[in-house]
Scaffold this motif. Sequence first.
Motif, PDB file in Angstrom:
ATOM      1  N   SER A  19       0.821  -1.217   0.000  1.00 21.43           N
ATOM      2  CA  SER A  19       0.000   0.000   0.000  1.00 21.43           C
ATOM      3  C   SER A  19       0.853   1.264   0.000  1.00 21.43           C
ATOM      4  N   ASN A  20       2.165   1.128   0.315  1.00 24.06           N
ATOM      5  CA  ASN A  20       3.064   2.279   0.348  1.00 24.06           C
ATOM      6  C   ASN A  20       3.938   2.394  -0.903  1.00 24.06           C
ATOM      7  N   ILE A  21       3.731   1.513  -1.857  1.00 21.33           N
ATOM      8  CA  ILE A  21       4.498   1.571  -3.100  1.00 21.33           C
ATOM      9  C   ILE A  21       3.743   2.422  -4.118  1.00 21.33           C
ATOM     10  N   GLY A  22       4.440   3.364  -4.698  1.00 21.45           N
ATOM     11  CA  GLY A  22       3.831   4.216  -5.712  1.00 21.45           C
ATOM     12  C   GLY A  22       3.084   5.389  -5.111  1.00 21.45           C
ATOM     13  N   THR A  23       2.312   6.062  -5.944  1.00 22.12           N
ATOM     14  CA  THR A  23       1.530   7.240  -5.558  1.00 22.12           C
ATOM     15  C   THR A  23       0.053   6.894  -5.578  1.00 22.12           C
ATOM     16  N   ALA A  24      -0.638   7.206  -4.483  1.00 27.48           N
ATOM     17  CA  ALA A  24      -2.064   6.884  -4.388  1.00 27.48           C
ATOM     18  C   ALA A  24      -2.830   7.457  -5.571  1.00 27.48           C
ATOM     19  N   GLY A  25      -3.646   6.599  -6.187  1.00 26.43           N
ATOM     20  CA  GLY A  25      -4.459   7.028  -7.317  1.00 26.43           C
ATOM     21  C   GLY A  25      -3.765   6.967  -8.656  1.00 26.43           C
ATOM     22  N   LYS A  26      -2.500   6.542  -8.669  1.00 26.33           N
ATOM     23  CA  LYS A  26      -1.740   6.470  -9.925  1.00 26.33           C
ATOM     24  C   LYS A  26      -1.267   5.037 -10.150  1.00 26.33           C
ATOM     25  N   PRO A  27      -1.617   4.423 -11.277  1.00 21.68           N
ATOM     26  CA  PRO A  27      -1.160   3.045 -11.545  1.00 21.68           C
ATOM     27  C   PRO A  27       0.355   2.944 -11.542  1.00 21.68           C
ATOM     28  N   TRP A  28       0.841   1.783 -11.160  1.00 21.81           N
ATOM     29  CA  TRP A  28       2.285   1.550 -11.116  1.00 21.81           C
ATOM     30  C   TRP A  28       2.909   1.658 -12.495  1.00 21.81           C
ATOM     31  N   GLY A  29       4.147   2.134 -12.498  1.00 16.87           N
ATOM     32  CA  GLY A  29       4.983   2.111 -13.692  1.00 16.87           C
ATOM     33  C   GLY A  29       6.096   1.101 -13.511  1.00 16.87           C
ATOM     34  N   VAL A  30       7.076   1.147 -14.380  1.00 21.32           N
ATOM     35  CA  VAL A  30       8.184   0.184 -14.352  1.00 21.32           C
ATOM     36  C   VAL A  30       8.902   0.206 -13.017  1.00 21.32           C
ATOM     37  N   ASP A  31       9.165   1.381 -12.472  1.00 19.32           N
ATOM     38  CA  ASP A  31       9.915   1.492 -11.218  1.00 19.32           C
ATOM     39  C   ASP A  31       9.155   0.885 -10.051  1.00 19.32           C
ATOM     40  N   GLU A  32       7.839   1.092 -10.014  1.00 21.53           N
ATOM     41  CA  GLU A  32       7.044   0.548  -8.912  1.00 21.53           C
ATOM     42  C   GLU A  32       6.976  -0.983  -8.981  1.00 21.53           C
ATOM     43  N   TYR A  33       6.813  -1.514 -10.177  1.00 22.63           N
ATOM     44  CA  TYR A  33       6.822  -2.974 -10.313  1.00 22.63           C
ATOM     45  C   TYR A  33       8.166  -3.549  -9.867  1.00 22.63           C
ATOM     46  N   LYS A  34       9.240  -2.883 -10.238  1.00 26.70           N
ATOM     47  CA  LYS A  34      10.581  -3.353  -9.869  1.00 26.70           C
ATOM     48  C   LYS A  34      10.760  -3.308  -8.353  1.00 26.70           C
ATOM     49  N   LEU A  35      10.322  -2.227  -7.717  1.00 22.06           N
ATOM     50  CA  LEU A  35      10.431  -2.115  -6.267  1.00 22.06           C
ATOM     51  C   LEU A  35       9.603  -3.185  -5.582  1.00 22.06           C
ATOM     52  N   TRP A  36       8.389  -3.398  -6.071  1.00 18.31           N
ATOM     53  CA  TRP A  36       7.546  -4.456  -5.494  1.00 18.31           C
ATOM     54  C   TRP A  36       8.231  -5.813  -5.577  1.00 18.31           C
ATOM     55  N   ARG A  37       8.754  -6.145  -6.763  1.00 12.29           N
ATOM     56  CA  ARG A  37       9.376  -7.456  -6.956  1.00 12.29           C
ATOM     57  C   ARG A  37      10.611  -7.620  -6.063  1.00 12.29           C
ATOM     58  N   GLU A  38      11.431  -6.601  -5.983  1.00  6.68           N
ATOM     59  CA  GLU A  38      12.677  -6.704  -5.229  1.00  6.68           C
ATOM     60  C   GLU A  38      12.452  -6.743  -3.723  1.00  6.68           C
ATOM     61  N   THR A  39      11.289  -6.313  -3.256  1.00 10.00           N
ATOM     62  CA  THR A  39      11.015  -6.325  -1.824  1.00 10.00           C
ATOM     63  C   THR A  39      10.128  -7.487  -1.404  1.00 10.00           C
ATOM     64  N   ARG A  40       9.858  -8.411  -2.305  1.00 15.32           N
ATOM     65  CA  ARG A  40       9.151  -9.644  -1.946  1.00 15.32           C
ATOM     66  C   ARG A  40      10.200 -10.705  -1.641  1.00 15.32           C
TER      67      ARG A  40
END
Length: 278
Positions: A19-40
């Motif tokens: 819920s803290n990845i990215g900006t509220a109300g804005k779909p994820w971009g490449v950087d957000e997907y990468k951050l999500w993957r690397e923190t799992r």
Amino acid sequence: MTMTSIASLAQKSEAFHVSNIGTAGKPWGVDEYKLWRETRSKQRCYITDLAPRIQALGEIECDRTNARPFEVVQYGDLPHRDGDPDNFPLYVVRSINWSPKKPSVFITGGVHGYETSGVEGAMLFLTGGRAAHYAQHFNLMLAPCVSPWGYERIQRWTASGTDPNRSFNPDGEIVEGRSFNPEAATDESAALIRFLREDMGHVEDWTCHLDLHETTDTDDTEFGPAKSARDGIVGDDGMGEIPDGFYLVQDETSPTPEWFTSMIESVKKVTHIAPADA
């Protein structure tokens, strides 16, 4: 481990909650997907823990005939995506004496990798003797763990941040206006569809497909918020009511209420049944 390091880990975990990845109300971009993957974080190992158990199923012999009822076939080789040189081998376990005179049944587990009971349910069916019994009357094929990356990290999604259970589109593309399978094909779904078409294309009609799932509390605490954050949706952090007990979800295009009734009546002998939602 010191109290300081424990606190640091807790802060890091909270900071990287979906819920803290990215900006509220804005779909994820490449950087957000990468951050999500690397923190799992990886919490168990498919290659060393589960894959050998699946491979060993090809050596099991029937107690009655001493024959091997199943063979293990590798149907795919999934890229790891995390710099690990070892890809994920994808396996099905199928009847070794496939007969066109028998009805054919397909069972999948671990489509959502974090739903452990689907994986272990498929494995228990194969190792407990029931599968060998039913193989006398049915052609059986099981894919115990469709999504090994999600299995290792106890995640609903694939490494690309896609829900694999919404991605089984026959030609890989989203079909406009279709309410099911609303996401583009994943490596996981594409590999299984290709195998069904190319290697199992001789099966003219599958009598039944059982897809093993479970609904956990983390659907509301993690994966609901994850979908909202990923898609830029504000104010919808849940996935609905979590059923308490065993339940079935029917394919509305081919209703079989008598099958469902029979399965519910059998399962209620060993566990409780969730209330019907309609």
